[in-house]
Design a protein around this motif. Sequence first.
Motif, mmCIF file in Angstrom:
data_model
loop_
_atom_site.group_PDB
_atom_site.id
_atom_site.type_symbol
_atom_site.label_atom_id
_atom_site.label_comp_id
_atom_site.label_asym_id
_atom_site.label_seq_id
_atom_site.Cartn_x
_atom_site.Cartn_y
_atom_site.Cartn_z
ATOM 1 N N MET A 98 0.847 -1.199 0.000
ATOM 2 C CA MET A 98 0.000 0.000 0.000
ATOM 3 C C MET A 98 0.884 1.251 0.000
ATOM 4 O O MET A 98 1.897 1.288 0.687
ATOM 5 N N TYR A 99 0.481 2.215 -0.773
ATOM 6 C CA TYR A 99 1.287 3.434 -0.905
ATOM 7 C C TYR A 99 0.433 4.660 -0.599
ATOM 8 O O TYR A 99 -0.786 4.653 -0.802
ATOM 9 N N CYS A 100 1.092 5.700 -0.124
ATOM 10 C CA CYS A 100 0.391 6.955 0.153
ATOM 11 C C CYS A 100 -0.073 7.566 -1.168
ATOM 12 O O CYS A 100 0.713 7.689 -2.106
ATOM 13 N N ILE A 101 -1.339 7.953 -1.222
ATOM 14 C CA ILE A 101 -1.855 8.523 -2.473
ATOM 15 C C ILE A 101 -1.298 9.918 -2.713
ATOM 16 O O ILE A 101 -1.340 10.418 -3.821
ATOM 17 N N GLU A 102 -0.756 10.525 -1.634
ATOM 18 C CA GLU A 102 -0.302 11.912 -1.775
ATOM 19 C C GLU A 102 1.174 11.982 -2.163
ATOM 20 O O GLU A 102 1.540 12.634 -3.123
ATOM 21 N N CYS A 103 2.034 11.261 -1.397
ATOM 22 C CA CYS A 103 3.467 11.408 -1.650
ATOM 23 C C CYS A 103 4.095 10.114 -2.136
ATOM 24 O O CYS A 103 5.264 10.102 -2.509
ATOM 25 N N GLY A 104 3.360 9.015 -2.142
ATOM 26 C CA GLY A 104 3.861 7.789 -2.741
ATOM 27 C C GLY A 104 4.754 6.944 -1.863
ATOM 28 O O GLY A 104 5.307 5.944 -2.323
ATOM 29 N N VAL A 105 4.893 7.312 -0.573
ATOM 30 C CA VAL A 105 5.755 6.509 0.295
ATOM 31 C C VAL A 105 5.071 5.178 0.597
ATOM 32 O O VAL A 105 3.842 5.091 0.632
ATOM 33 N N LYS A 106 5.881 4.121 0.783
ATOM 34 C CA LYS A 106 5.312 2.802 1.086
ATOM 35 C C LYS A 106 4.824 2.776 2.523
ATOM 36 O O LYS A 106 5.511 3.230 3.438
ATOM 37 N N LEU A 107 3.616 2.263 2.723
ATOM 38 C CA LEU A 107 2.998 2.324 4.043
ATOM 39 C C LEU A 107 2.876 0.945 4.654
ATOM 40 O O LEU A 107 2.726 -0.054 3.936
ATOM 41 N N GLY A 108 2.937 0.894 6.006
ATOM 42 C CA GLY A 108 2.636 -0.335 6.709
ATOM 43 C C GLY A 108 1.140 -0.587 6.657
ATOM 44 O O GLY A 108 0.352 0.354 6.496
ATOM 45 N N GLU A 109 0.740 -1.838 6.814
ATOM 46 C CA GLU A 109 -0.683 -2.137 6.639
ATOM 47 C C GLU A 109 -1.544 -1.548 7.743
ATOM 48 O O GLU A 109 -2.740 -1.353 7.556
ATOM 49 N N ALA A 110 -0.941 -1.287 8.925
ATOM 50 C CA ALA A 110 -1.750 -0.782 10.035
ATOM 51 C C ALA A 110 -1.771 0.740 10.095
ATOM 52 O O ALA A 110 -2.457 1.307 10.926
ATOM 53 N N GLU A 111 -1.030 1.363 9.222
ATOM 54 C CA GLU A 111 -0.916 2.816 9.362
ATOM 55 C C GLU A 111 -2.205 3.518 8.964
ATOM 56 O O GLU A 111 -2.808 3.237 7.932
#
Length: 230
Positions: A1-14
């Motif tokens: 999953m990636y941030c829709i705004e800045c594209g950083v890779k996200l943890g699933e619980a974030e």
Amino acid sequence: MYCIECGVKLGEAEKKCPLCNTAVYHPNYVDRPGKSLYPSEKMPKKASRSKALNGAMIILFLIPLFVCFVADLQLDGRLEWSGYVAGALMLSYIAFALPMWFQKPNPVIFVPCNFVATALYLLYINIATGGTWFLSFALPITVGLCMITCTVVTLLYYLRKGRLYIVGGAIMALGAFMLLMEFLMGVTFQLPFIGWSIYPLCVLMLFGGLLIYLAINSSAREIIERKLFF
Ligand SMILES: [Zn+2]
């Protein structure tokens, strides 16, 4: 999953992007435990203005100051025009560079400082040119504008509501100020009172009045806001 705004890779619980704070929503991931993928030591530090930069700014202002004094002295051995340059440089330093020393420059403090500096500069020009316009013209005009501006800045800074009332009232006060300006000009420079100040007075009164009308009349305000998107 990636941030829709800045594209950083996200943890699933974030629930929030660790970088840009954008809310994370994924319909398939509901409250799963986990930790942030983005390494905490790489988190951007809060921007703080460095003292070195501010020091560099002082040097940047001091160099032209020094060059001016030297060039002025070189010409005929005394200081003539460099005082004006020095004053203008100091004014711009106070206006633009000085607030940078503070994390959150408070305009309620800095705006009057600028007016005091301007008044001192005008006083210097008046003395240097042997003029007689400071006390009867430049000083009252500066004080008047300072009072109007400081009132607006203070009210806008501390009050969350009533911006239209504040700005509208200030514009009307500025209109009334035009009359005083014509009067003081007449007294100082022996000009006849021809009433030119009536025109800006009328325009500013109408414009300020319109803003106050909009502040009172919410439906008219909504129509304008929708048209101008503010
Ligand atoms: Zn992000």
